[in-house]
Design a protein around this motif. Sequence first.
Motif, PDB file in Angstrom:
ATOM      1  N   PHE A   1      -2.251  -2.806  -9.974  1.00  0.00           N
ATOM      2  CA  PHE A   1      -0.841  -2.472 -10.177  1.00  0.00           C
ATOM      3  C   PHE A   1      -0.034  -2.744  -8.917  1.00  0.00           C
ATOM      4  CE2 PHE A   1       2.533   0.722  -9.672  1.00  0.00           C
ATOM      5  CZ  PHE A   1       3.349   0.374 -10.734  1.00  0.00           C
ATOM      6  N   PHE A   2      -0.512  -2.266  -7.764  1.00  0.00           N
ATOM      7  CA  PHE A   2       0.226  -2.466  -6.521  1.00  0.00           C
ATOM      8  C   PHE A   2       0.238  -3.937  -6.119  1.00  0.00           C
ATOM      9  CE2 PHE A   2      -0.038   2.120  -5.879  1.00  0.00           C
ATOM     10  CZ  PHE A   2       1.180   2.366  -5.281  1.00  0.00           C
ATOM     11  N   PHE A   3      -0.824  -4.672  -6.432  1.00  0.00           N
ATOM     12  CA  PHE A   3      -0.852  -6.095  -6.104  1.00  0.00           C
ATOM     13  C   PHE A   3       0.192  -6.847  -6.921  1.00  0.00           C
ATOM     14  CE2 PHE A   3      -2.519 -10.404  -6.876  1.00  0.00           C
ATOM     15  CZ  PHE A   3      -2.565 -10.865  -5.575  1.00  0.00           C
ATOM     16  N   VAL A   4       0.243  -6.586  -8.213  1.00  0.00           N
ATOM     17  CA  VAL A   4       1.244  -7.233  -9.068  1.00  0.00           C
ATOM     18  C   VAL A   4       2.651  -6.818  -8.648  1.00  0.00           C
ATOM     19  CG1 VAL A   4       2.121  -7.408 -11.430  1.00  0.00           C
ATOM     20  CG2 VAL A   4      -0.343  -7.460 -11.001  1.00  0.00           C
TER      21      VAL A   4
ATOM     22  N   LEU B   1       6.979  -1.837   2.828  1.00  0.00           N
ATOM     23  CA  LEU B   1       5.966  -0.782   2.827  1.00  0.00           C
ATOM     24  C   LEU B   1       5.164  -0.792   1.528  1.00  0.00           C
ATOM     25  CD1 LEU B   1       7.987   2.164   4.424  1.00  0.00           C
ATOM     26  CD2 LEU B   1       6.253   0.735   5.507  1.00  0.00           C
ATOM     27  N   ALA B   2       5.821  -1.089   0.409  1.00  0.00           N
ATOM     28  CA  ALA B   2       5.094  -1.176  -0.860  1.00  0.00           C
ATOM     29  C   ALA B   2       4.105  -2.336  -0.839  1.00  0.00           C
ATOM     30  CB  ALA B   2       6.081  -1.339  -2.013  1.00  0.00           C
TER      31      ALA B   2
ATOM     32  N   THR C   1      -1.526  -4.329  -0.315  1.00  0.00           N
ATOM     33  CA  THR C   1      -2.591  -5.085   0.346  1.00  0.00           C
ATOM     34  C   THR C   1      -3.690  -4.169   0.871  1.00  0.00           C
ATOM     35  OG1 THR C   1      -1.293  -5.032   2.400  1.00  0.00           O
ATOM     36  CG2 THR C   1      -1.076  -6.977   0.992  1.00  0.00           C
ATOM     37  N   GLY C   2      -3.302  -2.960   1.304  1.00  0.00           N
ATOM     38  CA  GLY C   2      -4.318  -2.007   1.751  1.00  0.00           C
ATOM     39  C   GLY C   2      -5.245  -1.592   0.625  1.00  0.00           C
TER      40      GLY C   2
ATOM     41  N   GLY D   1      -6.024  -3.654   5.806  1.00  0.00           N
ATOM     42  CA  GLY D   1      -5.206  -4.238   4.757  1.00  0.00           C
ATOM     43  C   GLY D   1      -3.756  -3.829   4.847  1.00  0.00           C
ATOM     44  N   PHE D   2      -3.503  -2.579   5.215  1.00  0.00           N
ATOM     45  CA  PHE D   2      -2.125  -2.100   5.358  1.00  0.00           C
ATOM     46  C   PHE D   2      -1.414  -2.809   6.504  1.00  0.00           C
ATOM     47  CE2 PHE D   2       1.147   0.831   6.867  1.00  0.00           C
ATOM     48  CZ  PHE D   2       1.781   1.169   5.675  1.00  0.00           C
TER      49      PHE D   2
END
Length: 317
Positions: free
Chosen positions: A14-17, A91-92, A97-98, A122-123
């Motif tokens: 979800f965060f990657f997309v 930041l998102a 990536t983290g 990753g962050f």
Amino acid sequence: MVNVISAIVFTVFFFFVLSVYFIEMDMRAARKKKRLKKLAGTQKETPSSQSRKIDHSGSHLIDFIGRIINLAFIESILVSADVPITIDRFLAISLGTGLFTIAPVMIFTRNPFVILLALVAGFAAPMFYVLHLKKKREEVLLKQLPDTIDMIARSLRAGQSVDGALKEAGASMPDPIGSEIRLIHDEMLMGLPFETALRNFENRFPELSDVKILSTAFIVQRETGGNLTKILENLSRTIRERFKLRMQVKAQTAEGRTTLTILALIPFVFGIVTWFLNPRYVSLLFNTSSGKKLLLIALILEILGIVTMKKLTRLDV
């Protein structure tokens, strides 16, 4: 356990997309803004540090993060690198990536220390990429600066005013120096004092001493008077000599910087190779108290070694 892993995989995806979506939307908006400004007859592309204020009213998460880290510093880096995204989206992306980094790590280990280390790496990856873009942009700007100063000096010698010389230089020079000169001229058209516009230019590149020297020369000449054309010609010659000396130092320290890179990578490469060949041997560093202490000491010594080598191979000119 299966449900937990599924939830983690869904969150990572979800965060990657979401990160990819944010990047695409910001890049599309930047391209649209660029086309509109070209149609309007202006070429200003780089936002000023004043126009890109951190706008996170109502965002409690950003407010909380702002108490931990310096968001203004991150915002200044984004402005210097000319990255067209807002601080909350950056930041998102960093969080995405983290989380994306810890997904493959959790397949091989459940050690909290390793997972935390992967999350931090990753962050921080987007920030290192932005710093790389910022450094490349500053190098290009320094190469263009002497030619820009010469163009301004020729315009002044031809009888144009400072405003006209800046306008001509901004329209003729390529980016990034062209967009920066155009921004100075546009800020002056909006009513900002000439000194304030130059200080804004200087604040966007606080690590470049040549930019500071140029701003100071303009400000001092305007306050005290003098032959601005002669001052700019001498300044252009000085910046070229400084740039030539900087390139000579970079060439002479190339061997030391290569040695630094190899020595810094050897422990990590050796640890990864050993992990695949004999995981039980490396797991002692993570599963025992003595191993954790030795690993922490090794990381501290590694960082101190890298800092020391960078100090030895760096010469400020």
